[in-house]
Design a protein around this motif. Structure first.
Motif, PDB file in Angstrom:
ATOM      1  N   LYS A  15       0.835  -1.203   0.000  1.00  6.60           N
ATOM      2  CA  LYS A  15       0.000   0.000   0.000  1.00  6.60           C
ATOM      3  C   LYS A  15       0.868   1.251   0.000  1.00  6.60           C
ATOM      4  CE  LYS A  15      -3.947   0.375   2.078  1.00  6.60           C
ATOM      5  NZ  LYS A  15      -5.086   0.516   2.999  1.00  6.60           N
ATOM      6  N   TYR A  16       1.868   1.301   0.889  1.00  3.68           N
ATOM      7  CA  TYR A  16       2.689   2.505   0.977  1.00  3.68           C
ATOM      8  C   TYR A  16       3.548   2.698  -0.259  1.00  3.68           C
ATOM      9  CZ  TYR A  16       1.069   3.226   5.705  1.00  3.68           C
ATOM     10  OH  TYR A  16       0.275   3.463   6.793  1.00  3.68           O
ATOM     11  N   GLN A  17       3.956   1.624  -0.874  1.00  9.15           N
ATOM     12  CA  GLN A  17       4.720   1.737  -2.112  1.00  9.15           C
ATOM     13  C   GLN A  17       3.831   2.356  -3.201  1.00  9.15           C
ATOM     14  OE1 GLN A  17       6.124  -2.016  -3.725  1.00  9.15           O
ATOM     15  NE2 GLN A  17       7.969  -1.011  -4.472  1.00  9.15           N
ATOM     16  N   LYS A  18       2.603   1.864  -3.315  1.00 12.68           N
ATOM     17  CA  LYS A  18       1.672   2.405  -4.313  1.00 12.68           C
ATOM     18  C   LYS A  18       1.271   3.839  -3.982  1.00 12.68           C
ATOM     19  CE  LYS A  18      -0.152  -2.016  -5.735  1.00 12.68           C
ATOM     20  NZ  LYS A  18      -1.282  -2.929  -5.810  1.00 12.68           N
ATOM     21  N   TYR A  19       1.009   4.096  -2.708  1.00 15.62           N
ATOM     22  CA  TYR A  19       0.584   5.431  -2.306  1.00 15.62           C
ATOM     23  C   TYR A  19       1.706   6.451  -2.493  1.00 15.62           C
ATOM     24  CZ  TYR A  19      -3.951   3.952  -0.417  1.00 15.62           C
ATOM     25  OH  TYR A  19      -5.234   3.502  -0.258  1.00 15.62           O
ATOM     26  N   ALA A  20       2.937   6.051  -2.311  1.00 15.07           N
ATOM     27  CA  ALA A  20       4.066   6.958  -2.555  1.00 15.07           C
ATOM     28  C   ALA A  20       4.095   7.373  -4.026  1.00 15.07           C
ATOM     29  CB  ALA A  20       5.376   6.312  -2.149  1.00 15.07           C
ATOM     30  N   GLN A  21       3.759   6.448  -4.906  1.00 12.70           N
ATOM     31  CA  GLN A  21       3.725   6.753  -6.337  1.00 12.70           C
ATOM     32  C   GLN A  21       2.526   7.634  -6.696  1.00 12.70           C
ATOM     33  OE1 GLN A  21       3.653   2.829  -8.024  1.00 12.70           O
ATOM     34  NE2 GLN A  21       5.821   2.449  -7.623  1.00 12.70           N
ATOM     35  N   GLN A  22       1.426   7.484  -5.950  1.00 12.83           N
ATOM     36  CA  GLN A  22       0.192   8.198  -6.274  1.00 12.83           C
ATOM     37  C   GLN A  22       0.089   9.572  -5.618  1.00 12.83           C
ATOM     38  OE1 GLN A  22      -3.183   5.708  -5.335  1.00 12.83           O
ATOM     39  NE2 GLN A  22      -2.314   3.957  -6.410  1.00 12.83           N
ATOM     40  N   ALA A  23       0.803   9.781  -4.524  1.00 15.94           N
ATOM     41  CA  ALA A  23       0.682  11.044  -3.784  1.00 15.94           C
ATOM     42  C   ALA A  23       1.124  12.220  -4.657  1.00 15.94           C
ATOM     43  CB  ALA A  23       1.504  10.991  -2.503  1.00 15.94           C
ATOM     44  N   ILE A  24       0.399  13.299  -4.534  1.00 14.47           N
ATOM     45  CA  ILE A  24       0.728  14.509  -5.284  1.00 14.47           C
ATOM     46  C   ILE A  24       1.752  15.346  -4.520  1.00 14.47           C
ATOM     47  CG2 ILE A  24      -0.215  16.678  -6.185  1.00 14.47           C
ATOM     48  CD1 ILE A  24      -2.897  15.079  -6.567  1.00 14.47           C
ATOM     49  N   ASP A  25       1.518  15.537  -3.242  1.00 10.90           N
ATOM     50  CA  ASP A  25       2.384  16.359  -2.399  1.00 10.90           C
ATOM     51  C   ASP A  25       3.693  15.628  -2.103  1.00 10.90           C
ATOM     52  OD1 ASP A  25       3.465  18.140  -0.544  1.00 10.90           O
ATOM     53  OD2 ASP A  25       2.095  17.554   1.060  1.00 10.90           O
ATOM     54  N   PRO A  26       4.837  16.255  -2.376  1.00 12.39           N
ATOM     55  CA  PRO A  26       6.124  15.619  -2.085  1.00 12.39           C
ATOM     56  C   PRO A  26       6.290  15.252  -0.606  1.00 12.39           C
ATOM     57  CG  PRO A  26       6.452  17.541  -3.468  1.00 12.39           C
ATOM     58  CD  PRO A  26       5.014  17.540  -3.053  1.00 12.39           C
ATOM     59  N   GLU A  27       5.715  16.032   0.300  1.00 11.35           N
ATOM     60  CA  GLU A  27       5.790  15.732   1.734  1.00 11.35           C
ATOM     61  C   GLU A  27       5.090  14.413   2.043  1.00 11.35           C
ATOM     62  OE1 GLU A  27       6.626  16.351   5.842  1.00 11.35           O
ATOM     63  OE2 GLU A  27       7.271  17.618   4.183  1.00 11.35           O
ATOM     64  N   LEU A  28       3.912  14.211   1.474  1.00  9.37           N
ATOM     65  CA  LEU A  28       3.176  12.966   1.697  1.00  9.37           C
ATOM     66  C   LEU A  28       3.877  11.809   1.008  1.00  9.37           C
ATOM     67  CD1 LEU A  28       0.767  11.565   2.978  1.00  9.37           C
ATOM     68  CD2 LEU A  28      -0.559  12.132   0.915  1.00  9.37           C
ATOM     69  N   LYS A  29       4.388  12.048  -0.180  1.00  9.01           N
ATOM     70  CA  LYS A  29       5.138  11.018  -0.902  1.00  9.01           C
ATOM     71  C   LYS A  29       6.316  10.535  -0.037  1.00  9.01           C
ATOM     72  CE  LYS A  29       5.702  11.654  -5.284  1.00  9.01           C
ATOM     73  NZ  LYS A  29       5.001  10.582  -5.988  1.00  9.01           N
ATOM     74  N   ASN A  30       7.034  11.478   0.553  1.00  9.97           N
ATOM     75  CA  ASN A  30       8.163  11.147   1.421  1.00  9.97           C
ATOM     76  C   ASN A  30       7.704  10.373   2.657  1.00  9.97           C
ATOM     77  OD1 ASN A  30      10.931  11.272   2.357  1.00  9.97           O
ATOM     78  ND2 ASN A  30      10.224  12.815   3.798  1.00  9.97           N
ATOM     79  N   LEU A  31       6.586  10.786   3.252  1.00  8.05           N
ATOM     80  CA  LEU A  31       6.058  10.082   4.420  1.00  8.05           C
ATOM     81  C   LEU A  31       5.701   8.640   4.063  1.00  8.05           C
ATOM     82  CD1 LEU A  31       5.085   9.896   7.335  1.00  8.05           C
ATOM     83  CD2 LEU A  31       2.942  11.002   6.616  1.00  8.05           C
ATOM     84  N   PHE A  32       5.044   8.455   2.938  1.00  4.48           N
ATOM     85  CA  PHE A  32       4.706   7.088   2.524  1.00  4.48           C
ATOM     86  C   PHE A  32       5.967   6.252   2.277  1.00  4.48           C
ATOM     87  CE2 PHE A  32       0.386   8.620   0.858  1.00  4.48           C
ATOM     88  CZ  PHE A  32      -0.285   8.155   1.984  1.00  4.48           C
ATOM     89  N   GLU A  33       7.002   6.858   1.734  1.00  6.55           N
ATOM     90  CA  GLU A  33       8.262   6.125   1.526  1.00  6.55           C
ATOM     91  C   GLU A  33       8.886   5.725   2.862  1.00  6.55           C
ATOM     92  OE1 GLU A  33      10.379   8.893  -0.973  1.00  6.55           O
ATOM     93  OE2 GLU A  33       9.350   8.189  -2.789  1.00  6.55           O
TER      94      GLU A  33
END
Length: 138
Positions: A15-33
């Motif tokens: 889920k977090y791998q997919k959500y990191a790819q889907q997140a628009i905000d770089p901050e959220l992308k980083n959090l998911f990573e």
């Protein structure tokens, strides 16, 4: 119980791998990573348990407290709000599973590992909640 928990961790990893790819905000992308890596650590710890070794645990209980997300500059936050909200729900579910399963084991080291992972899952939910709060998401 360990296999079931490991299945939950695998789901979180994916889920977090997919959500990191889907997140628009770089901050959220980083959090998911970051969360992806933490869940991988949990999965690896449970794999060690299944292989007959209980890894040492050192509960990280400060990630949630210390996380201070920056607000997104994006005007369209609905997509990221959905991802963050869904991830909080997942963390609540997984945290509850650890809370319940910790009592299934007589081994003190294994119970400590379960309790430590449960606290870390709570931290993940807190971090996601703080992200949502910083971004004015309901």
């Amino acid at each position: 119980a360990i296999e079931n928990l490991r299945t939950q961790e695998k789901s979180c990893i994916e889920k977090y791998q997919k959500y990191a790819q889907q997140a628009i905000d770089p901050e959220l992308k980083n959090l998911f990573e970051q969360l992806h890596k933490k869940e991988q650590t949990h999965y690896d710890s449970l794999t060690q348990v299944l292989d007959g070794t209980v890894p040492s645990s050192d509960c990280n209980d400060s990630d949630g407290r210390d996380y201070e997300p920056r607000a997104s500059q994006s005007e369209d936050k609905m997509h990221d709000a959905f991802l963050a909200t869904d991830a909080i729900g997942t963390e609540k579910l997984v945290s509850g599973e650890y809370n319940t399963n910790v009592f299934m084991f007589g081994d003190s080291d294994l119970r400590k590992l379960m309790a430590d992972i449960q606290v870390e899952e709570q931290n993940h939910a807190e971090m996601l909640y703080k992200y949502k709060t910083a971004n004015g998401m309901q």
